[in-house]
Design a protein around this motif. Structure first.
Motif, mmCIF file in Angstrom:
data_model
loop_
_atom_site.group_PDB
_atom_site.id
_atom_site.type_symbol
_atom_site.label_atom_id
_atom_site.label_comp_id
_atom_site.label_asym_id
_atom_site.label_seq_id
_atom_site.Cartn_x
_atom_site.Cartn_y
_atom_site.Cartn_z
ATOM 1 N N ILE A 295 0.881 -1.174 0.000
ATOM 2 C CA ILE A 295 0.000 0.000 0.000
ATOM 3 C C ILE A 295 0.914 1.217 0.000
ATOM 4 O O ILE A 295 1.817 1.296 0.829
ATOM 5 C CB ILE A 295 -0.878 0.040 1.287
ATOM 6 C CG1 ILE A 295 -1.865 -1.122 1.337
ATOM 7 C CG2 ILE A 295 -1.593 1.381 1.403
ATOM 8 C CD1 ILE A 295 -3.045 -1.032 0.392
ATOM 9 N N ILE A 296 0.714 2.131 -0.924
ATOM 10 C CA ILE A 296 1.517 3.361 -0.866
ATOM 11 C C ILE A 296 0.595 4.556 -0.649
ATOM 12 O O ILE A 296 -0.613 4.487 -0.874
ATOM 13 C CB ILE A 296 2.379 3.584 -2.128
ATOM 14 C CG1 ILE A 296 1.516 3.826 -3.372
ATOM 15 C CG2 ILE A 296 3.355 2.430 -2.339
ATOM 16 C CD1 ILE A 296 2.270 4.469 -4.514
ATOM 17 N N SER B 137 -2.044 -0.368 -4.164
ATOM 18 C CA SER B 137 -0.910 -1.299 -4.192
ATOM 19 C C SER B 137 -0.207 -1.059 -5.516
ATOM 20 O O SER B 137 -0.855 -0.725 -6.515
ATOM 21 C CB SER B 137 -1.397 -2.744 -4.156
ATOM 22 O OG SER B 137 -2.186 -2.968 -3.008
ATOM 23 N N VAL B 138 1.115 -1.254 -5.543
ATOM 24 C CA VAL B 138 1.837 -1.100 -6.812
ATOM 25 C C VAL B 138 2.671 -2.344 -7.090
ATOM 26 O O VAL B 138 3.208 -2.977 -6.173
ATOM 27 C CB VAL B 138 2.709 0.182 -6.839
ATOM 28 C CG1 VAL B 138 1.838 1.425 -6.910
ATOM 29 C CG2 VAL B 138 3.637 0.250 -5.631
ATOM 30 N N VAL B 139 2.730 -2.711 -8.360
ATOM 31 C CA VAL B 139 3.404 -3.946 -8.788
ATOM 32 C C VAL B 139 3.978 -3.680 -10.180
ATOM 33 O O VAL B 139 3.330 -3.020 -10.998
ATOM 34 C CB VAL B 139 2.381 -5.114 -8.915
ATOM 35 C CG1 VAL B 139 3.065 -6.385 -9.416
ATOM 36 C CG2 VAL B 139 1.663 -5.384 -7.596
ATOM 37 N N PHE C 28 -6.154 0.272 -7.070
ATOM 38 C CA PHE C 28 -6.932 0.908 -6.003
ATOM 39 C C PHE C 28 -8.046 -0.047 -5.609
ATOM 40 O O PHE C 28 -8.790 -0.525 -6.477
ATOM 41 C CB PHE C 28 -7.523 2.235 -6.495
ATOM 42 C CG PHE C 28 -6.488 3.304 -6.723
ATOM 43 C CD1 PHE C 28 -6.207 4.237 -5.734
ATOM 44 C CD2 PHE C 28 -5.782 3.363 -7.913
ATOM 45 C CE1 PHE C 28 -5.254 5.230 -5.934
ATOM 46 C CE2 PHE C 28 -4.818 4.342 -8.122
ATOM 47 C CZ PHE C 28 -4.551 5.279 -7.131
ATOM 48 N N TRP C 29 -8.172 -0.314 -4.310
ATOM 49 C CA TRP C 29 -9.170 -1.265 -3.799
ATOM 50 C C TRP C 29 -10.460 -0.525 -3.505
ATOM 51 O O TRP C 29 -10.462 0.422 -2.711
ATOM 52 C CB TRP C 29 -8.629 -1.969 -2.554
ATOM 53 C CG TRP C 29 -7.291 -2.594 -2.813
ATOM 54 C CD1 TRP C 29 -6.079 -2.120 -2.398
ATOM 55 C CD2 TRP C 29 -7.036 -3.763 -3.591
ATOM 56 N NE1 TRP C 29 -5.084 -2.930 -2.876
ATOM 57 C CE2 TRP C 29 -5.632 -3.952 -3.604
ATOM 58 C CE3 TRP C 29 -7.835 -4.683 -4.283
ATOM 59 C CZ2 TRP C 29 -5.021 -5.008 -4.273
ATOM 60 C CZ3 TRP C 29 -7.232 -5.736 -4.949
ATOM 61 C CH2 TRP C 29 -5.846 -5.893 -4.936
ATOM 62 N N VAL C 30 -11.533 -0.921 -4.151
ATOM 63 C CA VAL C 30 -12.819 -0.212 -4.013
ATOM 64 C C VAL C 30 -13.953 -1.226 -3.860
ATOM 65 O O VAL C 30 -13.771 -2.420 -4.106
ATOM 66 C CB VAL C 30 -13.092 0.675 -5.262
ATOM 67 C CG1 VAL C 30 -12.030 1.762 -5.406
ATOM 68 C CG2 VAL C 30 -13.168 -0.161 -6.537
ATOM 69 N N ASP C 31 -15.129 -0.725 -3.468
ATOM 70 C CA ASP C 31 -16.293 -1.618 -3.348
ATOM 71 C C ASP C 31 -16.915 -1.901 -4.705
ATOM 72 O O ASP C 31 -17.413 -2.990 -4.942
ATOM 73 C CB ASP C 31 -17.358 -0.988 -2.436
ATOM 74 C CG ASP C 31 -16.942 -1.076 -0.984
ATOM 75 O OD1 ASP C 31 -16.101 -1.952 -0.669
ATOM 76 O OD2 ASP C 31 -17.422 -0.262 -0.172
#
Ligand code: API
Length: 292
Positions: A145-146, A162-164, A173-176
Motif C-alpha cells: 500500500i503506498i 498497491s503497486v506492482v 486501487f481497492w474499491v467496493d
C-alpha cells in the motif's frame, strides 16, 4: 518506408482487449522497430484500431519462437501485454502446430502453452515490488500500500493503491464497486501522476471473495480497455500479498474472465484465458505517408 506499410495483419481480441498482430519475421532486410507516429497511424480508423499492436520479429535468443515488440495505440512501447501474448501464441501455434512456445519481449523470455480446452496459459514471469522497480519517483519501503490519493485531501476519492511491476507498471486501487468511479476522468490523472516516472496502468478492483476479484483498468498509453491481462496479474498478486485472496483466483474484467495463479514454486504468475479471431487485413501504405 516504415515497417508496417502494406503489411498483412490479423485483428484479434483477448476478452475484448483489441489486439492487432503483425508478423515481420520473414522480412528482408530485417524489419525496423515501428516508429511512434507509424503505430499511431496504424491505430487510426482508416487502419486497424487497436489497444495494442504485437509485432513479431525474428528470434534474438536461440530456442525462442519470436522476439515481440508491443505498442500502445498512443505509439509508446510496453514491456508486457498478457492478452496480446495469448493472441500471438494462438496464431503461432496454429501455424507451426506446437503446443509449447517460447517468446521474448522487452521484459524478458516467457513461456506459453496450450491447455486441453484450447486456451493458452502465458507465464508472465515474476512480479517485482521494490519502489525503484515499479518504478516510483520516491522511496516506499512497503509497496503493498503506498500513500497516494486524488480528490479533496480530507475526503479522497481514490487512495492507498498497491503497486506492482509485471513487466510494466501497475497501481491497483481497492474499491467496493469498480464501476462507481469515472475512470475515464481519474485514469489519465493517475497514469501521469509524478509518482510514476514511467507512467502506470491504473486498476480499480473489488475483492469478492478469496478466489474472485472484479476489476477494470485505465491502460497507460491506451486508455479505457475492456481487459488488461498484465493488470489482472498485478491485481491478483497485490491481493495475495495483502493476504486477502488465495494465490489462484478468477478475475472478472469488463470483457470476460481470466484465471491467474501466482505459483508458489517459483513465484511466476500464470495467466489463462480465451482469445477470438476477428478479421485479416493489410495496412494501406497511404496511412504512413505522413508518418516517418
Ligand atoms: N493490455 C495489455 C497491457 C498493455 C500494457 C500497456 N498499456 C502498458 O503497460 O503500457 C495486457 O493485456 O497486459
Amino acid at each position: 518506408m516504415g515497417a508496417l506499410s502494406n503489411k498483412a495483419f490479423v485483428k484479434m481480441n483477448g476478452i475484448g482487449n483489441e489486439i492487432v498482430v503483425v508478423d515481420l519475421r520473414a522480412d528482408t532486410p530485417r524489419a525496423a522497430p515501428i516508429a511512434a507516429d507509424e503505430a499511431r497511424a496504424a491505430a487510426s480508423p482508416a487502419g486497424a484500431p487497436y489497444d495494442q499492436l504485437m509485432a513479431l520479429y525474428p528470434p534474438r535468443t536461440p530456442g525462442t519462437d519470436a522476439f515481440i515488440r508491443i505498442y500502445n495505440n498512443d505509439g509508446s512501447e510496453a514491456g508486457a501485454c498478457g492478452n496480446g501474448m495469448r493472441c500471438v501464441a494462438t496464431l503461432v501455434s496454429d501455424a507451426n502446430g506446437k503446443s509449447k512456445l517460447v517468446f521474448e519481449t522487452g521484459a524478458g523470455i516467457l513461456n506459453a502453452w496450450k491447455n486441453d480446452n484450447g486456451q493458452f496459459t502465458i507465464d508472465m514471469g515474476k512480479p517485482r515490488f521494490a519502489w525503484n522497480e515499479i518504478p516510483l519517483a520516491e522511496e516506499f519501503r512497503d509497496t503493498r500500500i503506498i500513500e497516494l490519493q486524488i480528490g479533496p485531501i480530507d475526503a479522497p476519492i481514490l487512495h492507498s493503491p498497491s503497486v506492482v511491476n509485471m513487466g510494466n507498471p501497475h497501481a491497483i486501487f481497492w474499491v467496493d464497486d469498480p464501476y462507481a468511479y469515472d475512470l475515464g476522468k481519474f485514469g489519465p490523472l493517475l497514469e501521469n501522476h509524478p509518482i510514476f516516472p514511467d507512467r502506470a496502468n491504473i486498476t480499480l478492483a473489488h475483492i469478492v471473495d478469496r478466489e474472485h476479484i472484479v476489476m477494470r483498468t485505465w491502460e497507460r498509453g491506451a486508455g479505457l480497455t475492456r481487459a488488461c491481462g498484465s493488470a489482472a496479474c498485478a491485481t491478483a498478486v497485490a491481493a495475495a500479498r495483502l493476504k486477502r485472496t488465495e494465490r489462484k483466483v478468477h478475475m472478472t474484467l469488463p470483457g470476460g474472465e481470466l484465471v491467474i495463479e501466482w505459483r508458489t514454486s517459483d513465484d511466476h504468475v500464470l495467466m489463462t484465458g480465451p482469445v477470438a479471431f476477428e478479421f485479416e487485413g493489410r495496412f494501406d501504405p497511404k496511412l504512413f505517408e505522413k508518418a516517418s
